[in-house]
Structure formats: structure tokens, C-alpha cells
Design a protein around this motif. Sequence first.
Motif, PDB file in Angstrom:
ATOM      1  N   ARG A 188      49.736  29.529  27.248  1.00 62.45           N
ATOM      2  CA  ARG A 188      48.603  28.820  26.651  1.00 62.45           C
ATOM      3  C   ARG A 188      47.875  27.955  27.683  1.00 62.45           C
ATOM      4  O   ARG A 188      47.536  26.799  27.444  1.00 62.45           O
ATOM      5  CB  ARG A 188      49.063  27.955  25.481  1.00 62.45           C
ATOM      6  N   SER A 189      47.635  28.567  28.846  1.00 63.27           N
ATOM      7  CA  SER A 189      46.921  27.871  29.917  1.00 63.27           C
ATOM      8  C   SER A 189      45.987  28.856  30.610  1.00 63.27           C
ATOM      9  O   SER A 189      46.363  29.999  30.874  1.00 63.27           O
ATOM     10  CB  SER A 189      47.911  27.295  30.935  1.00 63.27           C
ATOM     11  N   LEU A 190      44.759  28.395  30.873  1.00 52.79           N
ATOM     12  CA  LEU A 190      43.798  29.248  31.562  1.00 52.79           C
ATOM     13  C   LEU A 190      43.906  29.148  33.080  1.00 52.79           C
ATOM     14  O   LEU A 190      43.350  29.988  33.781  1.00 52.79           O
ATOM     15  CB  LEU A 190      42.371  28.874  31.139  1.00 52.79           C
ATOM     16  N   TYR A 191      44.611  28.152  33.581  1.00 55.12           N
ATOM     17  CA  TYR A 191      44.618  27.938  35.021  1.00 55.12           C
ATOM     18  C   TYR A 191      45.210  29.110  35.803  1.00 55.12           C
ATOM     19  O   TYR A 191      44.676  29.471  36.861  1.00 55.12           O
ATOM     20  CB  TYR A 191      45.377  26.650  35.360  1.00 55.12           C
ATOM     21  N   PRO A 192      46.312  29.751  35.343  1.00 52.33           N
ATOM     22  CA  PRO A 192      46.841  30.910  36.105  1.00 52.33           C
ATOM     23  C   PRO A 192      45.872  32.077  36.199  1.00 52.33           C
ATOM     24  O   PRO A 192      46.034  32.943  37.060  1.00 52.33           O
ATOM     25  CB  PRO A 192      48.099  31.310  35.315  1.00 52.33           C
ATOM     26  N   THR A 193      44.842  32.093  35.337  1.00 51.90           N
ATOM     27  CA  THR A 193      43.909  33.218  35.373  1.00 51.90           C
ATOM     28  C   THR A 193      43.028  33.197  36.622  1.00 51.90           C
ATOM     29  O   THR A 193      42.319  34.173  36.880  1.00 51.90           O
ATOM     30  CB  THR A 193      42.998  33.221  34.134  1.00 51.90           C
ATOM     31  N   ILE A 194      43.077  32.118  37.401  1.00 52.24           N
ATOM     32  CA  ILE A 194      42.339  32.128  38.664  1.00 52.24           C
ATOM     33  C   ILE A 194      42.922  33.186  39.600  1.00 52.24           C
ATOM     34  O   ILE A 194      42.199  33.831  40.368  1.00 52.24           O
ATOM     35  CB  ILE A 194      42.353  30.731  39.322  1.00 52.24           C
ATOM     36  N   ALA A 195      44.245  33.389  39.507  1.00 48.82           N
ATOM     37  CA  ALA A 195      44.873  34.460  40.292  1.00 48.82           C
ATOM     38  C   ALA A 195      44.424  35.824  39.787  1.00 48.82           C
ATOM     39  O   ALA A 195      44.191  36.743  40.576  1.00 48.82           O
ATOM     40  CB  ALA A 195      46.395  34.340  40.206  1.00 48.82           C
ATOM     41  N   THR A 196      44.271  35.952  38.464  1.00 47.78           N
ATOM     42  CA  THR A 196      43.757  37.202  37.890  1.00 47.78           C
ATOM     43  C   THR A 196      42.348  37.481  38.405  1.00 47.78           C
ATOM     44  O   THR A 196      42.002  38.615  38.747  1.00 47.78           O
ATOM     45  CB  THR A 196      43.747  37.118  36.361  1.00 47.78           C
ATOM     46  N   GLY A 197      41.518  36.441  38.465  1.00 54.58           N
ATOM     47  CA  GLY A 197      40.166  36.603  38.970  1.00 54.58           C
ATOM     48  C   GLY A 197      40.136  37.035  40.429  1.00 54.58           C
ATOM     49  O   GLY A 197      39.352  37.910  40.813  1.00 54.58           O
ATOM     50  N   ILE A 198      40.999  36.447  41.239  1.00 55.90           N
ATOM     51  CA  ILE A 198      41.049  36.816  42.657  1.00 55.90           C
ATOM     52  C   ILE A 198      41.502  38.263  42.823  1.00 55.90           C
ATOM     53  O   ILE A 198      40.959  39.015  43.646  1.00 55.90           O
ATOM     54  CB  ILE A 198      41.982  35.854  43.414  1.00 55.90           C
ATOM     55  N   LEU A 199      42.501  38.670  42.024  1.00 59.42           N
ATOM     56  CA  LEU A 199      42.979  40.053  42.096  1.00 59.42           C
ATOM     57  C   LEU A 199      41.890  41.043  41.672  1.00 59.42           C
ATOM     58  O   LEU A 199      41.757  42.125  42.247  1.00 59.42           O
ATOM     59  CB  LEU A 199      44.224  40.219  41.223  1.00 59.42           C
ATOM     60  N   HIS A 200      41.112  40.670  40.662  1.00 52.32           N
ATOM     61  CA  HIS A 200      40.013  41.545  40.234  1.00 52.32           C
ATOM     62  C   HIS A 200      38.912  41.605  41.303  1.00 52.32           C
ATOM     63  O   HIS A 200      38.265  42.652  41.475  1.00 52.32           O
ATOM     64  CB  HIS A 200      39.435  41.066  38.903  1.00 52.32           C
ATOM     65  N   LEU A 201      38.703  40.507  41.997  1.00 55.44           N
ATOM     66  CA  LEU A 201      37.737  40.513  43.091  1.00 55.44           C
ATOM     67  C   LEU A 201      38.185  41.469  44.194  1.00 55.44           C
ATOM     68  O   LEU A 201      37.386  42.267  44.713  1.00 55.44           O
ATOM     69  CB  LEU A 201      37.573  39.100  43.644  1.00 55.44           C
ATOM     70  N   LEU A 202      39.469  41.406  44.550  1.00 59.83           N
ATOM     71  CA  LEU A 202      40.002  42.311  45.564  1.00 59.83           C
ATOM     72  C   LEU A 202      39.941  43.763  45.085  1.00 59.83           C
ATOM     73  O   LEU A 202      39.646  44.673  45.871  1.00 59.83           O
ATOM     74  CB  LEU A 202      41.443  41.921  45.898  1.00 59.83           C
ATOM     75  N   ALA A 203      40.224  43.967  43.784  1.00 58.97           N
ATOM     76  CA  ALA A 203      40.146  45.321  43.232  1.00 58.97           C
ATOM     77  C   ALA A 203      38.722  45.868  43.314  1.00 58.97           C
ATOM     78  O   ALA A 203      38.504  47.043  43.643  1.00 58.97           O
ATOM     79  CB  ALA A 203      40.638  45.322  41.779  1.00 58.97           C
ATOM     80  N   GLY A 204      37.742  45.011  43.009  1.00 55.68           N
ATOM     81  CA  GLY A 204      36.349  45.439  43.105  1.00 55.68           C
ATOM     82  C   GLY A 204      35.966  45.801  44.537  1.00 55.68           C
ATOM     83  O   GLY A 204      35.247  46.784  44.763  1.00 55.68           O
ATOM     84  N   LEU A 205      36.450  45.031  45.497  1.00 51.82           N
ATOM     85  CA  LEU A 205      36.172  45.337  46.901  1.00 51.82           C
ATOM     86  C   LEU A 205      36.812  46.662  47.303  1.00 51.82           C
ATOM     87  O   LEU A 205      36.211  47.451  48.052  1.00 51.82           O
ATOM     88  CB  LEU A 205      36.686  44.207  47.794  1.00 51.82           C
ATOM     89  N   CYS A 206      38.031  46.924  46.802  1.00 52.59           N
ATOM     90  CA  CYS A 206      38.698  48.199  47.098  1.00 52.59           C
ATOM     91  C   CYS A 206      37.930  49.371  46.493  1.00 52.59           C
ATOM     92  O   CYS A 206      37.751  50.412  47.135  1.00 52.59           O
ATOM     93  CB  CYS A 206      40.129  48.178  46.567  1.00 52.59           C
ATOM     94  N   THR A 207      37.475  49.210  45.256  1.00 52.23           N
ATOM     95  CA  THR A 207      36.695  50.275  44.611  1.00 52.23           C
ATOM     96  C   THR A 207      35.396  50.523  45.354  1.00 52.23           C
ATOM     97  O   THR A 207      35.012  51.674  45.603  1.00 52.23           O
ATOM     98  CB  THR A 207      36.393  49.902  43.149  1.00 52.23           C
ATOM     99  N   LEU A 208      34.716  49.444  45.713  1.00 53.47           N
ATOM    100  CA  LEU A 208      33.466  49.578  46.462  1.00 53.47           C
ATOM    101  C   LEU A 208      33.711  50.232  47.818  1.00 53.47           C
ATOM    102  O   LEU A 208      32.927  51.085  48.270  1.00 53.47           O
ATOM    103  CB  LEU A 208      32.832  48.198  46.645  1.00 53.47           C
TER     104      LEU A 208
END
Length: 276
Positions: A188-208
Motif C-alpha cells: 500500500r505504497s506508491l514509492y516503490p513504483t519509482i523502480a517500476t518506472g525506471i525499469l519501464h524506461l529501460l525497457a522502452g529504450l531496449c525496444t527502441l
Amino acid sequence: MGGDRLENKTSVSVASWSSLNARMDNRFATAFVIACVLSLISTIYMAASIGTDFWYEYRSPVQENSSDLNKSIWTDFASDEADEKTYNDALFRYNGTVGLWRRCITIPQNTYWYSPPERTESFDTVTKCISFTLNEQFEEKFVDPGNHNSGIDLLRTYLWRCQFLLPFVSLGLMCFGALIGLCACICRSLYPTIATGILHLLAGLCTLGSVSCYVAGIELLHQKLELPENVSCEFGWSFCLACVSAPLQFMASALFIWAAHTNRKEYTLMKAYRVA
């Protein structure tokens, strides 16, 4: 009298803090849900792109039904020793499609041991597919495709390897990010989702990066092997799915990072306000 005023101010302060906190929770929850939906869609698109054979398509005139020719081309195309030039020539001539894992050609279904009859209408065709082996995925590309004595083309070699590996890295990063997001929901905390956001950013860079490597590799290949006359080519829908997946990953990443960072900042301000 003074005590009643102090109590009223305290009550108003608590009520306003609760109302503001509820509005922020709704805003962050909405951003989180939208990010999760974008992440799910991009994951589905990326998985479909990896698993299908339509990254690139060739369109050639329908070949006449010649038994010896079809058998020869199919044998060379399906052979474990088929080099880059051999299977690309078949792709050019027989409406080939290429994916990350497989290559396919379309040939007439019926063959004849004698001279084929005159064709009065379109005949049936069948699609034949061969999977790339791991050795083929990581083997060197040559300056002159098919000529092992022409030297290794390092640029095309590493472009091919990157276009094969990066989509799997992207998919893995998104799955790991989803696991972290699930843990954040449980806590019940949104703070760990910053790691999720960073991982999605890296995933987007890999896809691109994968899409860019694929485009560059195709352009370099066509500079080495010219297309026959009356043969056209275009990127397929599997490639388009990968192209769409990248911006979805970037948007999901931005929402995850914004929600986590802003929620943390607002929580700190609210805590200071409550203490005061």
C-alpha cells in the motif's frame, strides 16, 4: 471561549487535511491504474511482436508451378547449411516474411513430375517456415553475403544480435517491473513504483534500440543484395507492434515515476503540515 476556538481550528485543519489527502490519493491512484494499463498493453504488443513472423515482408509475382525448381529452392531454404544469401534469395522470389525467430516463403502446394498443365486460374499455395537456430542468430555476417572469404561485417553482425536480444531484455524488464508494482500494491505504497518506472524506461529504450537495429540491418542488407525486378518490400505488422510498444512503455514509465515522486513529496509536506 479560547479553548472552543482552538478546538474548532483543529477540527477544520484535520478536515481540510483529510480532504486534500483523499484528493491526492485519487489522483495518484488514477495515474497508477493508467500506467498499469499502458504497461499491460505494451507487454502484449511486445510478446506478440516477438512471437510472430511479420517483421518484414516481400511481395513478388506468383511463380509458376515447377516441381524441380520448387523442390530445389525449398531444399536449399530448409537446409541447415543455408547461408544468408541462399535464404534471402528465396525470400525475395517467393513472397517471404521474416520474424525474429523464423523465416517463411510461400510456394505452390501441388507439384508435378511431368510438365505442369497450363494454368487457367490461381493455384493453391502453402507457406513453409524454418526457425533460425541459435547458431544462426549469433553467427557472423559477411561483407559479401554468402561469400565466406569476403571478411566479417562487424556492423551487420552486432545489429542482428542486438535486434534479437533487446526485445527479450525489454520484455524481462517489464515483467520484473510488474512484480515490483505488485509488491507496492501489497505494501500500500506508491514509492516503490519509482523502480517500476525506471525499469519501464529501460525497457522502452531496449525496444527502441531493437527497432532501430532492425531498420539499419535491413537497409544494409538491401545495399548488399539488390531486390529483383517486380519485387517490393515493406515492414510488417509485427514490426509495427514493436514500434507502438516503445512509446507506451515511455508513457507508463513517466506516470509511474511521477506518481511515486509526487506522492512522496506531498506526503512529506502533509506530514510537516500535520505536525505544525
